[in-house]
Design a protein around this motif. Sequence first.
Motif, PDB file in Angstrom:
ATOM      1  N   LEU A 140      48.479  -1.171   6.499  1.00  0.00           N
ATOM      2  CA  LEU A 140      47.888  -2.430   6.062  1.00  0.00           C
ATOM      3  C   LEU A 140      48.841  -3.560   6.450  1.00  0.00           C
ATOM      4  O   LEU A 140      49.628  -4.033   5.632  1.00  0.00           O
ATOM      5  N   GLN A 181      50.670  -7.004   7.193  1.00  0.00           N
ATOM      6  CA  GLN A 181      50.632  -8.280   6.475  1.00  0.00           C
ATOM      7  C   GLN A 181      51.026  -9.460   7.360  1.00  0.00           C
ATOM      8  O   GLN A 181      50.464 -10.542   7.233  1.00  0.00           O
ATOM      9  N   HIS A 197      41.943  -5.116   7.128  1.00  0.00           N
ATOM     10  CA  HIS A 197      41.942  -6.043   5.994  1.00  0.00           C
ATOM     11  C   HIS A 197      43.233  -5.863   5.202  1.00  0.00           C
ATOM     12  O   HIS A 197      43.507  -4.770   4.686  1.00  0.00           O
ATOM     13  N   SER A 198      44.016  -6.919   5.092  1.00  0.00           N
ATOM     14  CA  SER A 198      45.302  -6.802   4.406  1.00  0.00           C
ATOM     15  C   SER A 198      45.131  -6.460   2.931  1.00  0.00           C
ATOM     16  O   SER A 198      46.049  -5.947   2.292  1.00  0.00           O
ATOM     17  N   HIS A 199      43.955  -6.743   2.363  1.00  0.00           N
ATOM     18  CA  HIS A 199      43.657  -6.361   0.984  1.00  0.00           C
ATOM     19  C   HIS A 199      42.315  -5.634   0.970  1.00  0.00           C
ATOM     20  O   HIS A 199      41.271  -6.230   0.706  1.00  0.00           O
ATOM     21  N   PRO A 200      42.306  -4.328   1.251  1.00  0.00           N
ATOM     22  CA  PRO A 200      41.044  -3.572   1.336  1.00  0.00           C
ATOM     23  C   PRO A 200      40.425  -3.378  -0.046  1.00  0.00           C
ATOM     24  O   PRO A 200      41.090  -3.525  -1.079  1.00  0.00           O
ATOM     25  N   SER A 201      39.159  -3.017  -0.045  1.00  0.00           N
ATOM     26  CA  SER A 201      38.485  -2.686  -1.303  1.00  0.00           C
ATOM     27  C   SER A 201      38.963  -1.326  -1.787  1.00  0.00           C
ATOM     28  O   SER A 201      39.556  -0.540  -1.038  1.00  0.00           O
ATOM     29  N   GLN A 247      37.330   1.364   0.342  1.00  0.00           N
ATOM     30  CA  GLN A 247      37.927   1.495   1.680  1.00  0.00           C
ATOM     31  C   GLN A 247      39.241   2.264   1.622  1.00  0.00           C
ATOM     32  O   GLN A 247      39.488   3.154   2.426  1.00  0.00           O
TER      33      GLN A 247
END
Length: 417
Positions: free
Chosen positions: A337, A339, A361-365, A368
Amino acid sequence: MFDISRVVFFGVDLHGHVNPTLGLIHKLVARGEEVIYYCSDPFRDKIEQTGAAFRSYQGLLSFGRHHGTGIETLLVFADFIMDKCRIIVEALREEIRELQPDYIIHDSFCLWGKELASGLRIPGISVFANFPFIDEMAYRDPAFFMEYVLLASEDPLYLKHKEQHDVYQKLMDKLSRVIGLKYGRPGLNVINDIFCSKEPLNLVFSSREFQIYEEVFDDSHLFCGYELYPREEPVDFPFEQLDGRPLIYVAFGTILHNLSELYQTCFDTLGDSEYQVVMSLGVQTDLSSIGPVPGNFIVRPYVPQLEILSRADAFITHGGANSIYESLCNAVPMIVLPQVFDEFMGALMVERAGAGIYLPHSHPSNEQLRETVDQVLENPFYHEQCQWIKRSFKSAGGLEYAVDRIIQYAKQKVCHE
């Protein structure tokens, strides 16, 4: 037989740049070379453990992160390196002259090492402690550089000129003019001269099998693989609590500390699961800011990374070079991930090698992250690819080979002067 040489090494004061060099320095000292290592004071102990003599930059250097658009970041970083080069060369020129080194080795970000070697007319060697990116890679694939290295896909300047085949060259020419005018150095290549401080010999702590666009790296680049150097880390960690469940290691580096949302996602996703999780927060993160810790988590400001990776089954990481290479050496597949900046290139390298999965996505769900963790742990392909890259690191020759080449290069160049 050649006489023993005195070597000056110029480093960058970041763990991800110092750690990969420690094995090389230890090998040079073991060969009898006298090594003097310049860095910032917090790194004194681990440098002296290699047998090198430590010299402090005396507060002249302080690497950090700049947050902004990709193009802005490139310009700011280039200006930072040029300014530090001017300051450090002026401050240390006479000190280095008095040391009378036989050759200088420097981190690729330490342009002052190249400048001082040139001024003293002695051999200079550059070391890529980070993911290597050279100008020739951008010419091979300009869009890759603009979108995945600079992260400029949404930058107005890039969007305006995106369809033009020479948009990369125009950007580099413009940046070179700006930097050249400010520092009176026309004709500098922003990538190769400033960010890589390229020399006739450039060490790459990786293998060609793991490198993106490896075909553009000529024979001046020595791929010597990656070797783990044991670090003495007097960290109080409860190893007795590791109970044999599949172990996931979570760490996002030592610099970033505003990641409470991402840590909470890890808690929500992996808390009370069948996995055991070790999480390193970084010393600047306040544990109270991220809520209750699930029972299957061990959370610490700092953990002995090499020890944990030797036991881990998967690694959720920001994708720093140090973390990725150490994970590969332990054949631990990754969920990356990224940043900031070069971590995006590291994530792509991991994915292209099949050594893990890049989450853009740096902040996944939560969904995910959970699906990705399960995939990496359940599909043996990722572990097998990590093993393949690990073998490629060993077959590249290792640090003994690198030291052979360094000494050979330095002595021959001196003889030809």
